[in-house]
Design a protein around this motif. Sequence first.
Motif, PDB file in Angstrom:
ATOM      1  N   MET A 168       0.851  -1.166   0.000  1.00 32.44           N
ATOM      2  CA  MET A 168       0.000   0.000   0.000  1.00 32.44           C
ATOM      3  C   MET A 168       0.901   1.235   0.000  1.00 32.44           C
ATOM      4  SD  MET A 168      -2.804   1.400   2.747  1.00 32.44           S
ATOM      5  CE  MET A 168      -3.756  -0.084   2.729  1.00 32.44           C
ATOM      6  N   LYS A 169       0.483   2.219  -0.760  1.00 32.38           N
ATOM      7  CA  LYS A 169       1.225   3.475  -0.833  1.00 32.38           C
ATOM      8  C   LYS A 169       0.220   4.615  -0.726  1.00 32.38           C
ATOM      9  CE  LYS A 169       3.956   6.108  -4.107  1.00 32.38           C
ATOM     10  NZ  LYS A 169       4.519   6.117  -5.458  1.00 32.38           N
ATOM     11  N   ILE A 170       0.462   5.525   0.210  1.00 35.75           N
ATOM     12  CA  ILE A 170      -0.426   6.667   0.402  1.00 35.75           C
ATOM     13  C   ILE A 170       0.358   7.939   0.109  1.00 35.75           C
ATOM     14  CG2 ILE A 170      -1.830   7.939   2.050  1.00 35.75           C
ATOM     15  CD1 ILE A 170      -2.291   5.303   3.519  1.00 35.75           C
ATOM     16  N   THR A 171      -0.238   8.792  -0.738  1.00 36.82           N
ATOM     17  CA  THR A 171       0.354  10.088  -1.072  1.00 36.82           C
ATOM     18  C   THR A 171      -0.701  11.163  -0.881  1.00 36.82           C
ATOM     19  OG1 THR A 171      -0.294  10.016  -3.402  1.00 36.82           O
ATOM     20  CG2 THR A 171       1.815   8.980  -2.824  1.00 36.82           C
ATOM     21  N   ASP A 172      -0.326  12.402  -1.143  1.00 36.04           N
ATOM     22  CA  ASP A 172      -1.295  13.496  -1.057  1.00 36.04           C
ATOM     23  C   ASP A 172      -2.410  13.362  -2.078  1.00 36.04           C
ATOM     24  OD1 ASP A 172       0.097  14.655   1.021  1.00 36.04           O
ATOM     25  OD2 ASP A 172       1.198  16.044  -0.265  1.00 36.04           O
ATOM     26  N   GLU A 173      -2.122  12.691  -3.210  1.00 30.61           N
ATOM     27  CA  GLU A 173      -3.113  12.539  -4.266  1.00 30.61           C
ATOM     28  C   GLU A 173      -4.063  11.375  -4.051  1.00 30.61           C
ATOM     29  OE1 GLU A 173       0.235  12.417  -6.325  1.00 30.61           O
ATOM     30  OE2 GLU A 173       0.398  14.567  -6.030  1.00 30.61           O
ATOM     31  N   GLY A 174      -3.685  10.413  -3.219  1.00 31.03           N
ATOM     32  CA  GLY A 174      -4.545   9.257  -2.997  1.00 31.03           C
ATOM     33  C   GLY A 174      -3.750   8.086  -2.467  1.00 31.03           C
ATOM     34  N   ALA A 175      -4.303   6.908  -2.659  1.00 34.06           N
ATOM     35  CA  ALA A 175      -3.668   5.692  -2.161  1.00 34.06           C
ATOM     36  C   ALA A 175      -3.678   4.627  -3.253  1.00 34.06           C
ATOM     37  CB  ALA A 175      -4.391   5.180  -0.926  1.00 34.06           C
ATOM     38  N   ASP A 176      -2.599   3.880  -3.320  1.00 38.62           N
ATOM     39  CA  ASP A 176      -2.529   2.716  -4.195  1.00 38.62           C
ATOM     40  C   ASP A 176      -2.642   1.492  -3.312  1.00 38.62           C
ATOM     41  OD1 ASP A 176      -2.084   4.178  -6.537  1.00 38.62           O
ATOM     42  OD2 ASP A 176       0.063   4.270  -6.153  1.00 38.62           O
ATOM     43  N   LEU A 177      -3.593   0.637  -3.639  1.00 40.21           N
ATOM     44  CA  LEU A 177      -3.864  -0.533  -2.833  1.00 40.21           C
ATOM     45  C   LEU A 177      -3.931  -1.749  -3.730  1.00 40.21           C
ATOM     46  CD1 LEU A 177      -4.813  -1.746  -0.074  1.00 40.21           C
ATOM     47  CD2 LEU A 177      -7.134  -1.175  -0.783  1.00 40.21           C
TER      48      LEU A 177
END
Length: 61
Positions: free
Chosen positions: A1-10
């Motif tokens: 999982m990767k969370i950034t200011d633009e959203g999250a990749d799951l």
Amino acid sequence: MKITDEGADLRVTYDELLMLNNALNEVCNGVHIHEKAFQTRLAFERSDLRALLAQINELLP
């Protein structure tokens, strides 16, 4: 999982995606929760969750 200011990749398995789909379907369409209580309990409107449910449904065969 990767969370950034633009959203999250799951990344989820197919079965996990089905679980999310089924859970959202039950919350949106199965159990009766008054609209005001729905937003208070889940912090989102039912229409927002239904939109997410529709996006997940598009991914499933």
